[in-house]
Scaffold this motif. Structure first.
Motif, PDB file in Angstrom:
ATOM      1  N   LEU A  79      46.662  19.137  76.469  1.00  0.00           N
ATOM      2  CA  LEU A  79      48.092  19.456  76.515  1.00  0.00           C
ATOM      3  C   LEU A  79      48.397  20.501  77.581  1.00  0.00           C
ATOM      4  O   LEU A  79      49.401  20.416  78.292  1.00  0.00           O
ATOM      5  N   LYS A  80      47.484  21.490  77.684  1.00  0.00           N
ATOM      6  CA  LYS A  80      47.692  22.562  78.671  1.00  0.00           C
ATOM      7  C   LYS A  80      47.827  21.965  80.082  1.00  0.00           C
ATOM      8  O   LYS A  80      48.596  22.440  80.893  1.00  0.00           O
ATOM      9  N   SER A  81      47.077  20.881  80.355  1.00  0.00           N
ATOM     10  CA  SER A  81      47.088  20.320  81.705  1.00  0.00           C
ATOM     11  C   SER A  81      48.415  19.643  82.063  1.00  0.00           C
ATOM     12  O   SER A  81      48.690  19.425  83.234  1.00  0.00           O
ATOM     13  N   VAL A  82      49.239  19.308  81.067  1.00  0.00           N
ATOM     14  CA  VAL A  82      50.491  18.597  81.400  1.00  0.00           C
ATOM     15  C   VAL A  82      51.761  19.273  80.870  1.00  0.00           C
ATOM     16  O   VAL A  82      52.859  18.876  81.245  1.00  0.00           O
ATOM     17  N   ILE A  83      51.596  20.282  80.047  1.00  0.00           N
ATOM     18  CA  ILE A  83      52.773  20.811  79.328  1.00  0.00           C
ATOM     19  C   ILE A  83      53.873  21.275  80.281  1.00  0.00           C
ATOM     20  O   ILE A  83      55.062  21.092  80.007  1.00  0.00           O
ATOM     21  N   ASP A  84      53.489  21.830  81.440  1.00  0.00           N
ATOM     22  CA  ASP A  84      54.519  22.319  82.362  1.00  0.00           C
ATOM     23  C   ASP A  84      55.314  21.189  83.001  1.00  0.00           C
ATOM     24  O   ASP A  84      56.399  21.420  83.531  1.00  0.00           O
ATOM     25  N   LYS A  85      54.771  19.976  82.970  1.00  0.00           N
ATOM     26  CA  LYS A  85      55.479  18.846  83.590  1.00  0.00           C
ATOM     27  C   LYS A  85      56.382  18.122  82.586  1.00  0.00           C
ATOM     28  O   LYS A  85      57.205  17.299  82.967  1.00  0.00           O
ATOM     29  N   LEU A  86      56.178  18.414  81.308  1.00  0.00           N
ATOM     30  CA  LEU A  86      56.942  17.662  80.304  1.00  0.00           C
ATOM     31  C   LEU A  86      58.340  18.255  80.133  1.00  0.00           C
ATOM     32  O   LEU A  86      58.490  19.474  80.069  1.00  0.00           O
ATOM     33  N   PRO A  87      59.332  17.386  80.042  1.00  0.00           N
ATOM     34  CA  PRO A  87      60.688  17.895  79.848  1.00  0.00           C
ATOM     35  C   PRO A  87      60.784  18.703  78.550  1.00  0.00           C
ATOM     36  O   PRO A  87      60.100  18.385  77.570  1.00  0.00           O
ATOM     37  N   LYS A  88      61.647  19.715  78.567  1.00  0.00           N
ATOM     38  CA  LYS A  88      61.825  20.556  77.368  1.00  0.00           C
ATOM     39  C   LYS A  88      62.308  19.733  76.185  1.00  0.00           C
ATOM     40  O   LYS A  88      62.048  20.043  75.037  1.00  0.00           O
ATOM     41  N   GLU A  89      63.074  18.656  76.516  1.00  0.00           N
ATOM     42  CA  GLU A  89      63.627  17.840  75.417  1.00  0.00           C
ATOM     43  C   GLU A  89      62.639  16.778  74.934  1.00  0.00           C
ATOM     44  O   GLU A  89      62.988  15.934  74.105  1.00  0.00           O
ATOM     45  N   SER A  90      61.415  16.816  75.431  1.00  0.00           N
ATOM     46  CA  SER A  90      60.435  15.848  74.918  1.00  0.00           C
ATOM     47  C   SER A  90      59.847  16.379  73.603  1.00  0.00           C
ATOM     48  O   SER A  90      60.008  17.547  73.256  1.00  0.00           O
ATOM     49  N   HIS A  91      59.183  15.492  72.889  1.00  0.00           N
ATOM     50  CA  HIS A  91      58.622  15.848  71.582  1.00  0.00           C
ATOM     51  C   HIS A  91      57.129  15.531  71.612  1.00  0.00           C
ATOM     52  O   HIS A  91      56.714  14.570  72.260  1.00  0.00           O
ATOM     53  N   ILE A  92      56.341  16.337  70.916  1.00  0.00           N
ATOM     54  CA  ILE A  92      54.888  16.130  70.917  1.00  0.00           C
ATOM     55  C   ILE A  92      54.466  15.662  69.524  1.00  0.00           C
ATOM     56  O   ILE A  92      54.866  16.263  68.512  1.00  0.00           O
ATOM     57  N   LEU A  93      53.646  14.627  69.491  1.00  0.00           N
ATOM     58  CA  LEU A  93      53.097  14.136  68.213  1.00  0.00           C
ATOM     59  C   LEU A  93      51.572  14.151  68.323  1.00  0.00           C
ATOM     60  O   LEU A  93      51.001  13.492  69.192  1.00  0.00           O
ATOM     61  N   LEU A  94      50.921  14.930  67.465  1.00  0.00           N
ATOM     62  CA  LEU A  94      49.451  14.966  67.460  1.00  0.00           C
ATOM     63  C   LEU A  94      48.927  13.931  66.483  1.00  0.00           C
ATOM     64  O   LEU A  94      49.331  13.914  65.315  1.00  0.00           O
ATOM     65  N   LEU A  95      48.011  13.085  66.943  1.00  0.00           N
ATOM     66  CA  LEU A  95      47.460  12.034  66.089  1.00  0.00           C
ATOM     67  C   LEU A  95      45.945  11.996  66.294  1.00  0.00           C
ATOM     68  O   LEU A  95      45.449  11.345  67.216  1.00  0.00           O
ATOM     69  N   HIS A  96      45.241  12.767  65.488  1.00  0.00           N
ATOM     70  CA  HIS A  96      43.778  12.835  65.643  1.00  0.00           C
ATOM     71  C   HIS A  96      43.159  13.050  64.272  1.00  0.00           C
ATOM     72  O   HIS A  96      43.842  13.418  63.315  1.00  0.00           O
ATOM     73  N   ASN A  97      41.861  12.863  64.187  1.00  0.00           N
ATOM     74  CA  ASN A  97      41.121  13.162  62.958  1.00  0.00           C
ATOM     75  C   ASN A  97      41.005  14.670  62.815  1.00  0.00           C
ATOM     76  O   ASN A  97      40.934  15.379  63.811  1.00  0.00           O
ATOM     77  N   GLY A  98      40.910  15.146  61.589  1.00  0.00           N
ATOM     78  CA  GLY A  98      40.686  16.576  61.388  1.00  0.00           C
ATOM     79  C   GLY A  98      41.971  17.375  61.487  1.00  0.00           C
ATOM     80  O   GLY A  98      43.059  16.823  61.689  1.00  0.00           O
ATOM     81  N   MET A  99      41.829  18.688  61.315  1.00  0.00           N
ATOM     82  CA  MET A  99      43.002  19.576  61.384  1.00  0.00           C
ATOM     83  C   MET A  99      42.663  20.818  62.204  1.00  0.00           C
ATOM     84  O   MET A  99      41.500  21.121  62.412  1.00  0.00           O
ATOM     85  N   GLY A 100      43.670  21.511  62.616  1.00  0.00           N
ATOM     86  CA  GLY A 100      43.458  22.786  63.304  1.00  0.00           C
ATOM     87  C   GLY A 100      44.228  22.914  64.599  1.00  0.00           C
ATOM     88  O   GLY A 100      44.882  23.937  64.828  1.00  0.00           O
ATOM     89  N   PRO A 101      44.184  21.888  65.484  1.00  0.00           N
ATOM     90  CA  PRO A 101      44.832  22.050  66.789  1.00  0.00           C
ATOM     91  C   PRO A 101      46.312  22.411  66.700  1.00  0.00           C
ATOM     92  O   PRO A 101      46.842  23.072  67.591  1.00  0.00           O
ATOM     93  N   HIS A 102      47.008  22.008  65.625  1.00  0.00           N
ATOM     94  CA  HIS A 102      48.443  22.310  65.558  1.00  0.00           C
ATOM     95  C   HIS A 102      48.693  23.823  65.591  1.00  0.00           C
ATOM     96  O   HIS A 102      49.721  24.271  66.075  1.00  0.00           O
ATOM     97  N   LEU A 103      47.709  24.615  65.099  1.00  0.00           N
ATOM     98  CA  LEU A 103      47.898  26.067  65.074  1.00  0.00           C
ATOM     99  C   LEU A 103      47.886  26.622  66.501  1.00  0.00           C
ATOM    100  O   LEU A 103      48.616  27.550  66.822  1.00  0.00           O
ATOM    101  N   GLU A 104      47.056  26.005  67.364  1.00  0.00           N
ATOM    102  CA  GLU A 104      46.951  26.435  68.756  1.00  0.00           C
ATOM    103  C   GLU A 104      48.130  25.883  69.581  1.00  0.00           C
ATOM    104  O   GLU A 104      48.726  26.592  70.388  1.00  0.00           O
TER     105      GLU A 104
END
Ligand code: KPL
Length: 309
Positions: free
Chosen positions: A91-116
């Motif tokens: 996410l760090k590699s692209v976050i500056d290019k994403l429009p502010k009005e975009s939305h992020i959906l995390l879809l992975h096994n396990g938990m934790g990254p949402h805190l970061e």
């Protein structure tokens, strides 16, 4: 508003088996999600073998972190489908290019990254999801769907995902539902993975072998610790229903080898840190014991350390 969902409105960050499966489910003749990968920007032929054996080919557009920023302008939803331990960097590699009005959906096994991730956002809202659909890679750009299953999606931080995008996801992904709050669904899936994945990896067995009596105490203990930690985190789970569900999954997937078993067999990094490791981390935070989860975490890390540099 319909304009919002024109071409390129949805991007999938990461093109592993789950990312490609979601791409196939969202793709129509008129429109398809983009992929954001580490590969160079290009048009890529992708092949899909569906559950009924039918094979289709399509052409996907790949962007990368170095692509022209204007190509990211229309993106309104980024579905992050990399492994949990890759989410922050990806996410760090692209976050500056994403429009502010975009939305992020995390879809992975396990938990934790949402805190970061919550701290990396630049005004974008965040949703989380979990899926038990299964797919395997046959080649870099060829996946085979190996199992149907349910998918739970739901909001974590505002601004919320727009209604149109939400409907598009729910209409396209079979067996999907919108859950508010979403965290109980993630803890629920975490319990299944925490009980099944490390044991199959350590004992080099398929999921079905865990129905044997010798694993009973450990499975109940792992789930019981997780239920106490989730409660301290504000999420109430039904322990005996959860243990029953673990055995149901063991029986439904008896012939399968868990993803962690496959990671170890192929000498890949496992997701142990975001499965049992997350339970241990949250337990420490609440000064609770999670000894059985800790034992599994250490054992899997020991196995990994024999081949990871
Ligand atoms: O999700 C799984 C995994 O392997 O990661 C289970 C449910 C254990 C099925 O194998």
């Amino acid at each position: 508003m319909g304009q919002l969902l024109n071409k390129t409105a949805i991007a999938i960050l990461g093109a592993g088996a789950v990312g490609q499966l979601i791409y196939q489910q969202l793709r129509t003749d008129a429109d398809a999600p983009l992929f954001i990968t580490r590969e160079s920007e290009q048009q890529q032929t992708v092949t899909f073998t569906a559950l009924d054996g039918q094979v289709t080919e399509s052409t996907a557009t790949l962007l990368c972190a170095h692509s022209d920023p204007s190509l990211f302008e229309h993106i309104r939803l980024v579905i992050v489908c990399v492994k949990a331990y890759q989410v922050g960097d990806a996410l760090k590699s692209v976050i500056d290019k994403l429009p502010k009005e975009s939305h992020i959906l995390l879809l992975h096994n396990g938990m934790g990254p949402h805190l970061e991730v919550a701290g990396q956002l630049r005004g974008q809202g965040l949703s989380l999801g979990t899926t038990s659909q299964a797919a395997l890679k046959q080649g870099r750009w060829h996946i085979v769907q190996t199992g149907s299953g349910s998918t739970q999606l739901g909001p974590l931080t505002t601004p919320n995902m727009g209604r149109e995008l939400k409907s598009r996801l729910l209409d396209a992904i079979p067996g999907s539902q919108w859950c508010e709050p979403i965290l109980p669904s993630l803890w629920h899936k975490l319990a299944i993975n925490a009980a099944i994945n490390p044991l199959t990896a350590i004992h080099n067995c398929n999921n079905g072998a865990l129905a044997q009596m010798q694993y009973r105490q450990q499975i109940s203990g792992v789930v019981s610790e997780l239920v106490s930690v989730a409660a301290a985190d504000g999420v109430k789970l039904d322990e005996s229903a959860l243990i029953n569900r673990v055995y149901e999954v063991i029986s439904l997937t008896a012939a399968n080898f868990s993803s962690m078993h496959q990671d170890i067999a192929n000498k890949r990094k496992t997701e142990i840190e975001s499965i049992n490791g997350f339970v241990v981390q949250r337990a420490k935070q609440h000064e609770l014991s999670a000894k059985l989860n800790q034992d599994l975490l250490l054992r899997v890390k020991e196995i990994e350390s024999a081949y990871l540099i």
